[in-house]
Design a protein around this motif. Structure first.
Motif, PDB file in Angstrom:
ATOM      1  N   TYR A  14      -6.650   3.011   5.846  1.00 49.20           N
ATOM      2  CA  TYR A  14      -7.546   2.000   6.436  1.00 49.20           C
ATOM      3  C   TYR A  14      -7.921   0.992   5.358  1.00 49.20           C
ATOM      4  N   PHE A  15      -7.804  -0.305   5.677  1.00 50.81           N
ATOM      5  CA  PHE A  15      -8.161  -1.361   4.738  1.00 50.81           C
ATOM      6  C   PHE A  15      -9.678  -1.591   4.807  1.00 50.81           C
ATOM      7  N   PHE A  16     -10.399  -0.995   3.851  1.00 48.83           N
ATOM      8  CA  PHE A  16     -11.848  -1.175   3.819  1.00 48.83           C
ATOM      9  C   PHE A  16     -12.242  -2.445   3.086  1.00 48.83           C
ATOM     10  N   LEU A  17     -11.291  -3.036   2.344  1.00 49.80           N
ATOM     11  CA  LEU A  17     -11.430  -4.358   1.746  1.00 49.80           C
ATOM     12  C   LEU A  17     -10.109  -5.099   1.962  1.00 49.80           C
ATOM     13  N   ASP A  18     -10.134  -6.411   1.849  1.00 49.92           N
ATOM     14  CA  ASP A  18      -8.891  -7.171   1.952  1.00 49.92           C
ATOM     15  C   ASP A  18      -7.891  -6.684   0.914  1.00 49.92           C
ATOM     16  N   ASN A  19      -6.689  -6.296   1.371  1.00 43.51           N
ATOM     17  CA  ASN A  19      -5.572  -5.871   0.533  1.00 43.51           C
ATOM     18  C   ASN A  19      -5.751  -4.503  -0.118  1.00 43.51           C
ATOM     19  N   LEU A  20      -6.871  -3.821   0.117  1.00 43.72           N
ATOM     20  CA  LEU A  20      -7.135  -2.522  -0.512  1.00 43.72           C
ATOM     21  C   LEU A  20      -7.369  -1.470   0.570  1.00 43.72           C
ATOM     22  N   SER A  21      -6.489  -0.455   0.593  1.00 44.54           N
ATOM     23  CA  SER A  21      -6.592   0.578   1.621  1.00 44.54           C
ATOM     24  C   SER A  21      -6.877   1.944   1.001  1.00 44.54           C
ATOM     25  N   LEU A  22      -7.599   2.762   1.752  1.00 40.97           N
ATOM     26  CA  LEU A  22      -7.859   4.153   1.397  1.00 40.97           C
ATOM     27  C   LEU A  22      -7.204   5.012   2.462  1.00 40.97           C
ATOM     28  N   GLY A  23      -6.389   5.971   2.034  1.00 39.04           N
ATOM     29  CA  GLY A  23      -5.672   6.776   3.007  1.00 39.04           C
ATOM     30  C   GLY A  23      -5.341   8.153   2.479  1.00 39.04           C
ATOM     31  N   VAL A  24      -4.536   8.860   3.232  1.00 40.60           N
ATOM     32  CA  VAL A  24      -4.085  10.189   2.849  1.00 40.60           C
ATOM     33  C   VAL A  24      -2.636  10.350   3.300  1.00 40.60           C
ATOM     34  N   SER A  25      -1.847  11.047   2.486  1.00 45.61           N
ATOM     35  CA  SER A  25      -0.449  11.286   2.823  1.00 45.61           C
ATOM     36  C   SER A  25      -0.128  12.763   2.637  1.00 45.61           C
ATOM     37  N   ALA A  26       0.892  13.212   3.342  1.00 45.44           N
ATOM     38  CA  ALA A  26       1.402  14.569   3.203  1.00 45.44           C
ATOM     39  C   ALA A  26       2.891  14.488   2.882  1.00 45.44           C
TER      40      ALA A  26
END
Length: 209
Positions: free
Chosen positions: A68-80
């Motif tokens: 999810y992009f919580f700021l422009d161009n910056l995303s926080l996520g999770v991968s497996a």
């Protein structure tokens, strides 16, 4: 002069707005990729005239994630990420002795990804992550613990960079390189510590919502 250059200016402005909209605050990203070292190989060993053995090796790794992009161009996520390797060794072409080994791993990795705000269809990105990894190895010659020779787990730190090519406003093809450092303990032998450094190339696809 200003009127003559207006179409060019509007084209550049539209191109920038299009690429920026894909990674602006409030958007979601779904991605999947695989390592470039996907391998299926068959090897014959021996001399010029006598075949003494064969080795078959299959390996691959696949990763899927969401962010999810919580700021422009910056995303926080999770991968497996799941990785698998199977090696079948036939030692002694006449005796027909087979040795099978399996290595499997699963990594869960929360991560931050930053897309450089550049115009055009190509968009470089960098990412960092800190997660947890499970690693298991089996050998057909071992009869105890379900053929396990080790069963490890521990922290995993990653960093990577790459570039995305946007074919339209919602889909990109991704190419990158990733470095991963793992610090693992063996649950079968708690005194044994495994430190691992891995560099891998990846290719994948992302969907922006």
């Amino acid at each position: 002069m200003k009127i003559k250059n207006l179409p060019i200016f509007l084209t550049i402005l539209f191109s920038y707005s299009l690429t920026f909209a894909q990674t602006e605050k409030g958007n979601f990203i779904l991605s999947g990729n695989t390592n470039l070292n996907v391998l299926f190989s068959n090897t014959t060993v021996g001399t010029d005239s006598i075949e003494t053995g064969k080795i078959k090796d299959n390996q691959f790794a696949f990763s899927a994630g969401a962010g999810y992009f919580f700021l422009d161009n910056l995303s926080l996520g999770v991968s497996a990420t799941y990785a698998y390797e199977y090696t079948d060794t036939k030692s002694g072409i006449y005796s027909g002795t087979n040795i099978g080994t399996i290595t499997q791993s699963l990594t869960i990795m929360p991560q931050l990804n930053y897309y450089l705000p550049v115009a055009g269809k190509l968009k470089p990105f960098i990412g960092i992550g800190l997660g947890y990894l499970w690693l298991e190895g089996k050998d057909s010659r071992v009869n105890d613990n379900e053929n396990k020779i080790y069963s490890m787990s521990g922290l995993s730190l990653s960093g990577g960079l790459g570039i995305s090519y946007f074919i339209n406003q919602s889909i990109s093809f991704d190419l990158g390189f990733q470095y991963q450092h793992n610090h693992l303990k063996d649950r079968l032998n708690p005194d044994f510590i495994h430190k691992q450094n891995v560099i891998a190339g990846t290719v994948g696809i992302s969907v922006f919502l």
